[in-house]
Write an enzyme that holds these catalytic residues in place. Structure first.
Site, PDB file in Angstrom:
ATOM      1  N   GLU A 144      -6.515  -6.941  -3.609  1.00  0.00           N
ATOM      2  CA  GLU A 144      -7.774  -6.257  -3.284  1.00  0.00           C
ATOM      3  C   GLU A 144      -8.955  -7.068  -3.816  1.00  0.00           C
ATOM      4  O   GLU A 144     -10.068  -6.974  -3.314  1.00  0.00           O
ATOM      5  CB  GLU A 144      -7.782  -4.832  -3.873  1.00  0.00           C
ATOM      6  CG  GLU A 144      -8.790  -3.927  -3.188  1.00  0.00           C
ATOM      7  CD  GLU A 144      -8.630  -2.440  -3.521  1.00  0.00           C
ATOM      8  OE1 GLU A 144      -8.508  -1.625  -2.602  1.00  0.00           O
ATOM      9  OE2 GLU A 144      -8.641  -2.117  -4.722  1.00  0.00           O
ATOM     10  N   HIS A 152      20.513  -8.493  -5.993  1.00  0.00           N
ATOM     11  CA  HIS A 152      21.480  -7.933  -5.041  1.00  0.00           C
ATOM     12  C   HIS A 152      20.796  -7.525  -3.744  1.00  0.00           C
ATOM     13  O   HIS A 152      21.356  -6.753  -2.962  1.00  0.00           O
ATOM     14  CB  HIS A 152      22.178  -6.725  -5.669  1.00  0.00           C
ATOM     15  CG  HIS A 152      22.871  -7.094  -6.937  1.00  0.00           C
ATOM     16  ND1 HIS A 152      24.112  -7.683  -6.968  1.00  0.00           N
ATOM     17  CD2 HIS A 152      22.449  -7.035  -8.231  1.00  0.00           C
ATOM     18  CE1 HIS A 152      24.447  -7.931  -8.223  1.00  0.00           C
ATOM     19  NE2 HIS A 152      23.456  -7.562  -9.011  1.00  0.00           N
ATOM     20  N   LYS A 207     -10.178   2.915   7.297  1.00  0.00           N
ATOM     21  CA  LYS A 207     -10.442   4.331   6.992  1.00  0.00           C
ATOM     22  C   LYS A 207     -11.236   4.976   8.127  1.00  0.00           C
ATOM     23  O   LYS A 207     -10.969   6.106   8.533  1.00  0.00           O
ATOM     24  CB  LYS A 207     -11.275   4.446   5.712  1.00  0.00           C
ATOM     25  CG  LYS A 207     -10.493   4.241   4.437  1.00  0.00           C
ATOM     26  CD  LYS A 207     -11.389   4.577   3.253  1.00  0.00           C
ATOM     27  CE  LYS A 207     -10.938   3.901   1.985  1.00  0.00           C
ATOM     28  NZ  LYS A 207     -11.884   3.999   0.890  1.00  0.00           N
TER      29      LYS A 207
HETATM   30  O1  F6P Z   1      -8.481   1.154  -1.808  1.00  0.00           O
HETATM   31  C1  F6P Z   1      -9.844   1.336  -1.968  1.00  0.00           C
HETATM   32  C2  F6P Z   1     -10.167   1.983  -3.279  1.00  0.00           C
HETATM   33  O2  F6P Z   1     -11.540   2.129  -3.306  1.00  0.00           O
HETATM   34  C3  F6P Z   1      -9.667   1.228  -4.512  1.00  0.00           C
HETATM   35  O3  F6P Z   1     -10.472   0.161  -4.836  1.00  0.00           O
HETATM   36  C4  F6P Z   1      -9.638   2.320  -5.515  1.00  0.00           C
HETATM   37  O4  F6P Z   1      -8.891   1.979  -6.658  1.00  0.00           O
HETATM   38  C5  F6P Z   1      -9.022   3.433  -4.705  1.00  0.00           C
HETATM   39  O5  F6P Z   1      -9.572   3.277  -3.410  1.00  0.00           O
HETATM   40  C6  F6P Z   1      -9.265   4.813  -5.224  1.00  0.00           C
HETATM   41  O6  F6P Z   1     -10.620   5.083  -5.338  1.00  0.00           O
HETATM   42  P1  F6P Z   1     -11.176   6.280  -6.193  1.00  0.00           P
HETATM   43  O7  F6P Z   1     -10.763   6.061  -7.613  1.00  0.00           O
HETATM   44  O8  F6P Z   1     -12.648   6.277  -6.007  1.00  0.00           O
HETATM   45  O9  F6P Z   1     -10.550   7.550  -5.671  1.00  0.00           O
END
Ligand code: F6P
Length: 505
Positions: A322, A353, A471
């Site tokens: 990320e 394995h 998203k």
């Molecule tokens: O995957 C995107 C993200 O923003 C991550 O960087 C983050 O750790 C996760 O979603 C959860 O985000 P939040 O802690 O704001 O719920």
């Protein structure tokens, strides 16, 4: 060029962490030359800025302060936020009572990404350090996935009257987390209505919020006394040292959490001051960049040989991928060179394995990080059992060393069947013993490796714009599934949406 078949020993030891890079292509001299060529001119200033919390995450226009969260701004520091310690002690002593007056027995952390992976990994790894004098037993559970699969497993085994839910979300708005929270809300309401309690009654006793957005916690109905906050400048994937680590502390105790932070802090000092050929995070970073750029190795296998490190590959996937899985510089230019590799892996002894066949004799090159614990005291067991467990520890060490060598140097008896190409570089990260300090040190080393590689590749390692578009498309797709839109996507997606609509509701 293959590896030197009898490589000299190259090891750096820092506070119980032995970093062995003997099986890398680069020699110390070559590392120095490569560092001179690839590190940005202002590397020392940037590193100092990370250490003192003034490094700037340009695209989000905020500083980066995870290093401070295990130092001057620790939740454990007097005067910073005594609430964290109070909450942990109350839960671990059995003095936290639910809405019907019963002591809490189960803690469920609901969060995803950085709000799940670090607490999950560390609670699992350090569980055995939970103080033995703890009279009251507290179970910890983790729920992250939006499909509800983990809730299916957790809800039937916990009692609503003796369970606290930690809603861990930096933004306090992540869809995945709130999908789980919504189901929990329905489940809790359904139960508490039957025992004559309102939603506000149970919200006040059974929910703790952890977020960098306190306003949203208040809007949700979490009383201020049960809100833990941290700064926006602590990135999600770097947040396990902050209040997000609450589940680590409820599982293992405040003292273990303090020792974890201390180990990380020692690694910070090491990263900030050691010369490049003795600097663990910089060696990890430079060998990694070399393998990626000069050897075209596009992946790194994380292979822990200790069951307690089982969740490390997933944690490192988020930390690294990320942060550095990008094709755009920190200042917005398109990149046309390879950046962060794919990170994958799994528990080494089981991997032997499963996927090791491919690693030994398959077509693809890879780099690997082996993680190992050299000694494990099994004090809780009778002497005979201790001896047998010590034998198992040695068995694990032997297997790790054997496979590691074969992957690096290969073997060839002239037959195709027994040809092992080797030439896959690797690091071995060995702990003399697993302690909260040594564990904290390894995780901090990986953070600094990611930071260093990000600087070398000119990236902003502290944003994640790439996860946003998926998203948005998911929201539109959900609208179509739930009949709020009649948008058509493509024949495959449309057919699956239709099948979903004919479901079992
Ligand atoms: O995957 C995107 C993200 O923003 C991550 O960087 C983050 O750790 C996760 O979603 C959860 O985000 P939040 O802690 O704001 O719920």
């Amino acid at each position: 060029m293959p590896m030197d078949s009898q490589p000299p020993l190259r090891q750096v030891t820092v506070d119980g962490v032995v970093f062995d890079w003997s099986y890398q292509f680069l020699t110390p001299e070559a590392i120095e030359a490569f560092a001179a060529k690839r590190l940005p001119e202002n590397f020392n200033e940037q590193r100092a800025a990370l250490m003192n919390g003034t490094f700037v995450n340009i695209s989000e226009n905020r500083t980066v302060s995870h290093v401070l969260s295990r130092g001057d701004q620790s939740v454990l520091r007097d005067g910073h936020d005594a609430r964290f310690v109070r909450i942990v002690k109350k839960l671990r002593s059995g003095n936290w009572l639910g809405a019907t007056g019963k002591p809490i027995t189960d803690v469920v952390n609901i969060g995803v990404g950085g709000s799940d992976l670090g607490p999950l990994m560390t609670s699992f790894a350090l569980r055995e350090f939970a103080s033995d004098i703890q009279q009251h037993h507290l179970n910890t559970h983790f729920v992250s996935s939006m499909d509800g699969g983990q809730l299916y497993a957790v809800l039937p085994i916990v009692n609503p009257e003796t369970t606290v839910f930690i809603i861990a979300s930096k933004s306090f708005g992540t869809l995945d987390t709130f999908a789980n929270v919504d189901t929990v809300k329905v489940w809790m309401n359904e139960h508490f209505k039957r025992v004559g309690k309102t939603e506000q009654d149970w919200l006040e006793h059974h929910v703790i919020g952890v977020s960098a957005t306190p306003k949203k916690m208040t809007e949700y109905g979490i009383p201020p006394a049960h809100q833990l906050t941290f700064d926006q400048s602590v990135g999600g994937r770097f947040s396990m040292w902050s209040a997000i680590g609450l589940a680590i502390a409820t599982t293992c105790g405040v003292e273990v959490f303090r020792r974890l932070q201390e180990g990380a802090r020692l690694m910070d000092e090491h990263f900030a001051s050691a010369p490049v050929t003795e600097n663990i995070p910089m060696l990890m970073a430079l060998c990694g960049v070399y393998n990626r750029e000069e050897r075209n190795i596009n992946n790194l296998a994380v292979l822990p040989y200790d069951g307690r490190f089982r969740h490390m590959p997933s944690y490192l996937q988020q930390l690294d991928m990320e942060s550095n899985g990008k094709q755009c510089t920190a200042t917005g230019e398109k990149i046309d060179y390879p950046t962060g590799p794919l990170i994958w892996g799994g528990f080494g002894p089981n991997g032997q394995h499963a996927f090791f066949q491919h690693l030994h004799q398959g077509y693809d090159s890879f780099a690997a990080d082996f993680l190992l614990v050299l000694h494990r005291a099994a004090k809780r067991f009778l002497p005979e059992v201790q001896e047998s467990l010590a034998d198992q520890q040695e068995l694990s060490v032997a297997n790790c060393l054997a496979h590691r060598k074969l992957m690096a140097y290969g073997s060839d008896d002239g037959t195709a069947r027994n040809y092992y190409p080797g030439n896959n570089p690797n690091n071995l990260i060995a702990l003399k013993e697993l302690t909260p300090e040594s564990f904290g040190a390894i995780i901090a080393a990986y953070e600094h490796k990611v930071f260093t590689q990000g600087l070398i590749w000119g990236l902003n390692s502290f944003d994640q714009p790439g996860v946003e578009l998926g998203k948005k498309i998911a929201e539109k797709t959900l609208d179509a599934i739930q009949g709020r839109s009649s948008e058509s996507f493509d024949p495959s997606t449309d057919a699956l949406i239709q099948s979903c609509q004919i479901g079992v509701r």
